[in-house]
Design a protein around this motif. Structure first.
Motif, short mmCIF file in Angstrom:
data_model
loop_
_atom_site.label_atom_id
_atom_site.label_comp_id
_atom_site.label_asym_id
_atom_site.label_seq_id
_atom_site.Cartn_x
_atom_site.Cartn_y
_atom_site.Cartn_z
N SER A 18 21.62 -82.20 -22.74
CA SER A 18 20.63 -81.13 -22.66
C SER A 18 20.60 -80.49 -21.28
O SER A 18 20.26 -79.32 -21.13
N ALA A 19 20.99 -81.25 -20.25
CA ALA A 19 20.97 -80.74 -18.88
C ALA A 19 22.24 -79.98 -18.52
O ALA A 19 22.27 -79.23 -17.56
N GLY A 20 23.32 -80.18 -19.26
CA GLY A 20 24.60 -79.54 -18.95
C GLY A 20 25.74 -80.40 -19.47
O GLY A 20 25.64 -80.99 -20.54
N TYR A 21 26.82 -80.49 -18.68
CA TYR A 21 27.97 -81.28 -19.08
C TYR A 21 28.11 -82.48 -18.15
O TYR A 21 28.15 -82.34 -16.93
N LYS A 22 28.19 -83.67 -18.74
CA LYS A 22 28.27 -84.91 -18.00
C LYS A 22 29.74 -85.24 -17.75
O LYS A 22 30.59 -85.00 -18.60
N HIS A 23 30.05 -85.79 -16.56
CA HIS A 23 31.42 -86.19 -16.24
C HIS A 23 31.43 -87.35 -15.27
O HIS A 23 30.44 -87.60 -14.57
N LYS A 24 32.54 -88.06 -15.24
CA LYS A 24 32.71 -89.16 -14.29
C LYS A 24 33.32 -88.61 -13.00
O LYS A 24 33.93 -87.56 -12.99
N HIS A 25 33.17 -89.39 -11.92
CA HIS A 25 33.75 -89.01 -10.65
C HIS A 25 35.25 -89.30 -10.61
O HIS A 25 35.71 -90.25 -11.25
N ALA A 26 35.98 -88.51 -9.85
CA ALA A 26 37.41 -88.75 -9.66
C ALA A 26 37.60 -89.74 -8.50
O ALA A 26 36.64 -90.11 -7.83
N ASN A 27 38.84 -90.13 -8.25
CA ASN A 27 39.23 -91.00 -7.13
C ASN A 27 38.62 -92.39 -7.20
O ASN A 27 38.23 -92.95 -6.20
N ARG A 28 38.55 -92.96 -8.38
CA ARG A 28 37.96 -94.28 -8.52
C ARG A 28 38.86 -95.22 -9.31
O ARG A 28 38.41 -96.19 -9.88
N SER A 29 40.18 -94.92 -9.36
CA SER A 29 41.06 -95.71 -10.21
C SER A 29 41.89 -96.75 -9.46
O SER A 29 42.06 -97.86 -9.94
N HIS A 30 42.42 -96.40 -8.30
CA HIS A 30 43.24 -97.36 -7.55
C HIS A 30 43.25 -96.99 -6.08
O HIS A 30 42.72 -95.97 -5.68
N ILE A 31 43.86 -97.85 -5.26
CA ILE A 31 43.88 -97.74 -3.79
C ILE A 31 42.45 -97.62 -3.26
O ILE A 31 42.09 -96.70 -2.54
N LEU A 32 41.63 -98.60 -3.64
CA LEU A 32 40.22 -98.58 -3.24
C LEU A 32 39.96 -99.39 -1.98
O LEU A 32 38.85 -99.35 -1.44
#
Length: 63
Positions: A18-32
């Motif tokens: 209802s607020a808009g489009y939800k998405h996950k953050h990038a740069n969270r998969s490897h080399i952390l």
């Protein structure tokens, strides 16, 4: 006239709320290991997409 297809890549990445489009953050998969704890903590969870990007996502999802 054929039906317009949903962009399958966008369908996996964005969800309409209802607020808009939800998405996950990038740069969270490897080399952390080189990333600070604060940065990793701020990349957790989901956020609402910016207003300027909404028309592009809306067109890809055909909502």
């Amino acid at each position: 006239m054929p039906k317009a297809k949903t962009h399958s890549g966008a369908a996996k990445r964005f969800k309409k709320t209802s607020a808009g489009y939800k998405h996950k953050h990038a740069n969270r998969s490897h080399i952390l290991t080189k990333m600070s704890q604060k940065r990793k903590r701020n990349l957790r969870g989901t956020t609402i997409m910016g207003v300027s990007d909404a028309p592009l996502i809306q067109r890809m999802l055909r909502d």
